[in-house]
Design a protein around this motif. Sequence first.
Motif, PDB file in Angstrom:
ATOM      1  N   GLY A 403       0.834  -1.192   0.000  1.00 39.77           N
ATOM      2  CA  GLY A 403       0.000   0.000   0.000  1.00 39.77           C
ATOM      3  C   GLY A 403       0.869   1.242   0.000  1.00 39.77           C
ATOM      4  N   PHE A 404       0.198   2.396  -0.022  1.00 38.36           N
ATOM      5  CA  PHE A 404       0.931   3.658   0.023  1.00 38.36           C
ATOM      6  C   PHE A 404       1.309   3.964   1.478  1.00 38.36           C
ATOM      7  CE2 PHE A 404      -1.909   4.178  -3.698  1.00 38.36           C
ATOM      8  CZ  PHE A 404      -0.920   4.252  -4.662  1.00 38.36           C
ATOM      9  N   ILE A 405       2.615   4.123   1.727  1.00 37.10           N
ATOM     10  CA  ILE A 405       3.082   4.423   3.085  1.00 37.10           C
ATOM     11  C   ILE A 405       2.736   5.862   3.401  1.00 37.10           C
ATOM     12  CG2 ILE A 405       5.107   4.675   4.533  1.00 37.10           C
ATOM     13  CD1 ILE A 405       6.287   2.269   3.187  1.00 37.10           C
ATOM     14  N   THR A 406       1.959   6.052   4.438  1.00 32.74           N
ATOM     15  CA  THR A 406       1.535   7.395   4.841  1.00 32.74           C
ATOM     16  C   THR A 406       2.487   8.021   5.839  1.00 32.74           C
ATOM     17  OG1 THR A 406       0.127   6.408   6.560  1.00 32.74           O
ATOM     18  CG2 THR A 406      -0.882   6.857   4.409  1.00 32.74           C
ATOM     19  N   ASN A 407       3.087   7.226   6.696  1.00 22.44           N
ATOM     20  CA  ASN A 407       4.020   7.778   7.680  1.00 22.44           C
ATOM     21  C   ASN A 407       4.869   6.666   8.271  1.00 22.44           C
ATOM     22  OD1 ASN A 407       1.112   7.540   9.078  1.00 22.44           O
ATOM     23  ND2 ASN A 407       2.683   6.934  10.537  1.00 22.44           N
ATOM     24  N   TYR A 408       5.992   7.075   8.850  1.00 20.59           N
ATOM     25  CA  TYR A 408       6.868   6.178   9.608  1.00 20.59           C
ATOM     26  C   TYR A 408       6.705   6.484  11.089  1.00 20.59           C
ATOM     27  CZ  TYR A 408       9.239   4.936   5.267  1.00 20.59           C
ATOM     28  OH  TYR A 408       9.531   4.475   4.015  1.00 20.59           O
ATOM     29  N   ASN A 409       6.770   5.464  11.924  1.00 23.94           N
ATOM     30  CA  ASN A 409       6.631   5.613  13.379  1.00 23.94           C
ATOM     31  C   ASN A 409       7.952   5.248  14.040  1.00 23.94           C
ATOM     32  OD1 ASN A 409       3.644   5.942  13.110  1.00 23.94           O
ATOM     33  ND2 ASN A 409       3.787   3.819  12.459  1.00 23.94           N
ATOM     34  N   VAL A 410       8.502   6.185  14.809  1.00 28.21           N
ATOM     35  CA  VAL A 410       9.765   5.975  15.508  1.00 28.21           C
ATOM     36  C   VAL A 410       9.461   5.818  16.996  1.00 28.21           C
ATOM     37  CG1 VAL A 410      12.033   6.933  16.011  1.00 28.21           C
ATOM     38  CG2 VAL A 410      10.990   7.321  13.783  1.00 28.21           C
ATOM     39  N   TYR A 411       9.946   4.714  17.575  1.00 29.21           N
ATOM     40  CA  TYR A 411       9.717   4.422  18.984  1.00 29.21           C
ATOM     41  C   TYR A 411      11.039   4.449  19.737  1.00 29.21           C
ATOM     42  CZ  TYR A 411       5.160   2.751  17.457  1.00 29.21           C
ATOM     43  OH  TYR A 411       3.910   2.663  16.903  1.00 29.21           O
ATOM     44  N   LEU A 412      11.023   5.071  20.899  1.00 27.10           N
ATOM     45  CA  LEU A 412      12.190   5.119  21.773  1.00 27.10           C
ATOM     46  C   LEU A 412      11.881   4.300  23.014  1.00 27.10           C
ATOM     47  CD1 LEU A 412      14.996   6.455  21.998  1.00 27.10           C
ATOM     48  CD2 LEU A 412      13.931   8.226  23.373  1.00 27.10           C
ATOM     49  N   CYS A 413      12.665   3.254  23.242  1.00 26.01           N
ATOM     50  CA  CYS A 413      12.397   2.328  24.337  1.00 26.01           C
ATOM     51  C   CYS A 413      13.488   2.479  25.389  1.00 26.01           C
ATOM     52  CB  CYS A 413      12.365   0.886  23.829  1.00 26.01           C
ATOM     53  SG  CYS A 413      11.295   0.681  22.392  1.00 26.01           S
ATOM     54  N   SER A 414      13.075   2.708  26.604  1.00 23.23           N
ATOM     55  CA  SER A 414      14.024   2.797  27.716  1.00 23.23           C
ATOM     56  C   SER A 414      13.553   1.852  28.812  1.00 23.23           C
ATOM     57  CB  SER A 414      14.113   4.246  28.207  1.00 23.23           C
ATOM     58  OG  SER A 414      12.838   4.692  28.628  1.00 23.23           O
ATOM     59  N   VAL A 415      13.860   2.189  30.052  1.00 21.51           N
ATOM     60  CA  VAL A 415      13.411   1.356  31.169  1.00 21.51           C
ATOM     61  C   VAL A 415      11.891   1.331  31.220  1.00 21.51           C
ATOM     62  CG1 VAL A 415      13.520   1.054  33.656  1.00 21.51           C
ATOM     63  CG2 VAL A 415      15.532   1.861  32.402  1.00 21.51           C
ATOM     64  N   ALA A 416      11.292   2.459  30.905  1.00 21.04           N
ATOM     65  CA  ALA A 416       9.833   2.525  30.891  1.00 21.04           C
ATOM     66  C   ALA A 416       9.296   1.727  29.711  1.00 21.04           C
ATOM     67  CB  ALA A 416       9.391   3.978  30.796  1.00 21.04           C
ATOM     68  N   LYS A 418       7.456   0.759  26.133  1.00 22.40           N
ATOM     69  CA  LYS A 418       7.642   1.383  24.828  1.00 22.40           C
ATOM     70  C   LYS A 418       6.741   2.612  24.706  1.00 22.40           C
ATOM     71  CE  LYS A 418       7.357  -1.354  21.332  1.00 22.40           C
ATOM     72  NZ  LYS A 418       6.770  -2.143  20.235  1.00 22.40           N
ATOM     73  N   ALA A 419       7.300   3.706  24.186  1.00 28.27           N
ATOM     74  CA  ALA A 419       6.542   4.941  24.061  1.00 28.27           C
ATOM     75  C   ALA A 419       6.822   5.571  22.707  1.00 28.27           C
ATOM     76  CB  ALA A 419       6.912   5.915  25.180  1.00 28.27           C
ATOM     77  N   LYS A 420       5.753   6.033  22.066  1.00 24.57           N
ATOM     78  CA  LYS A 420       5.933   6.673  20.764  1.00 24.57           C
ATOM     79  C   LYS A 420       6.522   8.054  20.983  1.00 24.57           C
ATOM     80  CE  LYS A 420       2.704   6.271  17.633  1.00 24.57           C
ATOM     81  NZ  LYS A 420       1.474   6.487  16.837  1.00 24.57           N
ATOM     82  N   VAL A 421       7.550   8.357  20.200  1.00 33.07           N
ATOM     83  CA  VAL A 421       8.192   9.662  20.325  1.00 33.07           C
ATOM     84  C   VAL A 421       7.588  10.642  19.330  1.00 33.07           C
ATOM     85  CG1 VAL A 421      10.371  10.899  20.149  1.00 33.07           C
ATOM     86  CG2 VAL A 421      10.306   8.638  21.170  1.00 33.07           C
ATOM     87  N   GLN A 422       7.697  10.315  18.027  1.00 33.62           N
ATOM     88  CA  GLN A 422       7.184  11.192  16.988  1.00 33.62           C
ATOM     89  C   GLN A 422       6.713  10.359  15.811  1.00 33.62           C
ATOM     90  OE1 GLN A 422      10.527  13.958  16.498  1.00 33.62           O
ATOM     91  NE2 GLN A 422       9.087  15.621  16.735  1.00 33.62           N
ATOM     92  N   THR A 423       5.867  10.966  14.962  1.00 33.75           N
ATOM     93  CA  THR A 423       5.418  10.330  13.735  1.00 33.75           C
ATOM     94  C   THR A 423       5.846  11.205  12.564  1.00 33.75           C
ATOM     95  OG1 THR A 423       3.509   9.365  14.832  1.00 33.75           O
ATOM     96  CG2 THR A 423       3.417   9.515  12.443  1.00 33.75           C
ATOM     97  N   PHE A 424       6.499  10.591  11.574  1.00 33.41           N
ATOM     98  CA  PHE A 424       7.032  11.336  10.447  1.00 33.41           C
ATOM     99  C   PHE A 424       6.319  10.905   9.173  1.00 33.41           C
ATOM    100  CE2 PHE A 424      10.230  10.938  13.671  1.00 33.41           C
ATOM    101  CZ  PHE A 424      10.678  12.236  13.819  1.00 33.41           C
ATOM    102  N   LYS A 425       6.001  11.851   8.315  1.00 29.10           N
ATOM    103  CA  LYS A 425       5.297  11.556   7.070  1.00 29.10           C
ATOM    104  C   LYS A 425       6.197  10.816   6.097  1.00 29.10           C
ATOM    105  CE  LYS A 425       1.981  15.360   7.277  1.00 29.10           C
ATOM    106  NZ  LYS A 425       1.441  16.537   6.565  1.00 29.10           N
ATOM    107  N   TYR A 426       5.536  10.163   5.119  1.00 26.97           N
ATOM    108  CA  TYR A 426       6.262   9.395   4.115  1.00 26.97           C
ATOM    109  C   TYR A 426       7.246  10.298   3.351  1.00 26.97           C
ATOM    110  CZ  TYR A 426       7.202   6.838  -0.152  1.00 26.97           C
ATOM    111  OH  TYR A 426       7.823   6.226  -1.199  1.00 26.97           O
ATOM    112  N   GLY A 427       8.422   9.779   3.082  1.00 26.96           N
ATOM    113  CA  GLY A 427       9.457  10.536   2.396  1.00 26.96           C
ATOM    114  C   GLY A 427      10.547  10.982   3.333  1.00 26.96           C
ATOM    115  N   VAL A 428      10.238  11.081   4.615  1.00 31.79           N
ATOM    116  CA  VAL A 428      11.243  11.446   5.607  1.00 31.79           C
ATOM    117  C   VAL A 428      11.777  10.155   6.206  1.00 31.79           C
ATOM    118  CG1 VAL A 428      11.682  12.693   7.739  1.00 31.79           C
ATOM    119  CG2 VAL A 428      10.099  13.637   6.059  1.00 31.79           C
ATOM    120  N   ARG A 429      12.991   9.785   5.861  1.00 31.09           N
ATOM    121  CA  ARG A 429      13.575   8.541   6.351  1.00 31.09           C
ATOM    122  C   ARG A 429      14.753   8.811   7.279  1.00 31.09           C
ATOM    123  NH1 ARG A 429      13.840   7.179   1.017  1.00 31.09           N
ATOM    124  NH2 ARG A 429      16.022   6.557   1.225  1.00 31.09           N
TER     125      ARG A 429
END
Length: 619
Positions: A403-416, A418-429
């Motif tokens: 399908g058409f990729i609408t966005n990428y999801n970047v997750y930062l995992c620490s002791v806590a 998993k938590a979503k940090v930011q969502t970036f639109k397609y084309g930003v890699r």
Amino acid sequence: MNCTWHRGRHPLIATNYTLYLMKQQQAHSKTKYPVLEEQMVSVKRSALIKSMLYLVWVEAENQLGKAVSENLTVNIDKIVMLDTPVITSFTVGENDVEVMWNIPNADQQHNGITCQVRYRKYGIAEWINLNEDAIGNQYCGLEELEAFTEYECEVRCISRTGDGLWSDWSHPLIFRSHEDAPNGTLDAWWYFQPTNSSERQELVVLWKTLKPEEARGQITNYKIQWKQGTLLDTKYLNKCCSVVLPWDTIFVNITAITAKGSTKPALLSTQLSGHLPFKMLTVVYYDGRYLKVSWPAYDNDNIRQLLVEWQKAVAEVAVPPKWTRIPPSSNSILLEDSFEKFVPYRISVYALFENGSCESLINDLVYAKQGVPSVAPSILTLIQVGSVVQIVWTEIPLELQHGFITNYNVYLCSVAPKAKVQTFKYGVRNVTMNIDPGEYEICISASTAEGEGNVSAAVRFKVHVPETDHIVLVVIISVVVILLFIFIIILLLKCRKNIHDWCLKHLPVWCCQQVPAPRCDHVQFPETLFLTSEDGCLNEEPAIVSIEEIEETPQPETMVSQNSDMFEEDYRSIQDSGSSLLFSDSENSGISTRQMSAECAPPAPFSSGYEKHFMPVDI
């Protein structure tokens, strides 16, 4: 004789049926035919007598009881049905087709037979009944048939005497009518495909098989003409439906040839014009095989028709595109094909003109149905400078995006958790984040309109305390030192003379004295001191032949000294002026006799001054 009946409501349990056949008023002649769960019995002709009346009934019996049907009186002469006719042959003429058949056992059954013939185009539901006047006992003629068209024909017959029944229709005869000159044009198209041996692509021309009603005959070969620059070439093929031509072909003509003639040439131009706007198609998916495609209307009165092309955007084996033509006023089409879910298709719309040229209107990537990506992006690099972290990841291959990729999801995992940090639109890699010191795991996923796909494997890294900032400080100090060193070098070069003068005043002479190289010392000598040859080289010292002792009158010391000083003084003046030492009577007319005698004396040894300062001398 075939006997059938309706059993009525289903008994739901095993039931035995029995057919009884008895001559009328002859009870002793009763014959029974038992059957199981069937509703038909066949009585052999040998068990029947012509012109005899028979009584027929059926009995049904099971665990719950027995039931008997009403009696049926049958007159054998009135239920006669001829055997099914068999079509034996047919002959195709210039304008008609003659069909022949026979009826098994017809002579033994009846002398007079009437037959009926019907025919139709193959695949058409409606039959055409042939006029009885054109039908004989065992043959008929079919006229006014369309050229080179498949037809099917059936025959049935009935006895002319008695109240017989029509026989069953014969097995259909399928045949093709006569040939005629073709009246259609080949539906042709082209595309470029890469080659393994060269960087250039090759031109592939495709065409569809003519419909029978357009070909109206058997195609024997195809004529292909093409033009490269000013060169026109021709070839003939006896097979359908593609040909590979040189990549620089400008236009192509294709003609189908039959025994009765040839089609009009299909004109193709490989020179595309126009632009390729993207993301202008609207797609609706129906029933797993239909794709409705819509696009904005394109207004141009010169367009002959529109061509819609589609093919898989990614395929393990190169598959030629498919295409169809529609009227120029259309802005949508229902494509029928085996469209697969989650597979990208490339759909293009072209405008075709009367001269064979074409203009590209739309070229877009579509999905029949989208899904979530089957794989996650892979983290390519992770760059860390202090507390600043930059992450770069790869793009998911097109065949795995689903399908058409609408966005990428970047997750930062620490002791806590998993938590979503930011969502970036397609084309930003890539993404840059400022993170507090600590140990982290980072992972990435991609999303389409249908949802989020799998998450990538986590990459662990550490962000140290700010002590690591000394790296930046070291870099800054290094840059400053280099700039300062360059500045000092430039300053020394500009003040070199002043520094040399200062050193001469405050340092010993030997520290600053420059000793010239003897090879660089250019001292000019009077020409009279040396004898030279014609080529400018010094002559060798003449050989001594004899020695004679001559007493020489001593001269006053002062005179010699005076003459020596004069000689040196004159030599210096000549050396300064760059000229040679010349003597003449007019110039020396005022010189005294003593001076002349002194001048005629051998010259004192010459000194250039070099030995005086830098060579050892006797003291």
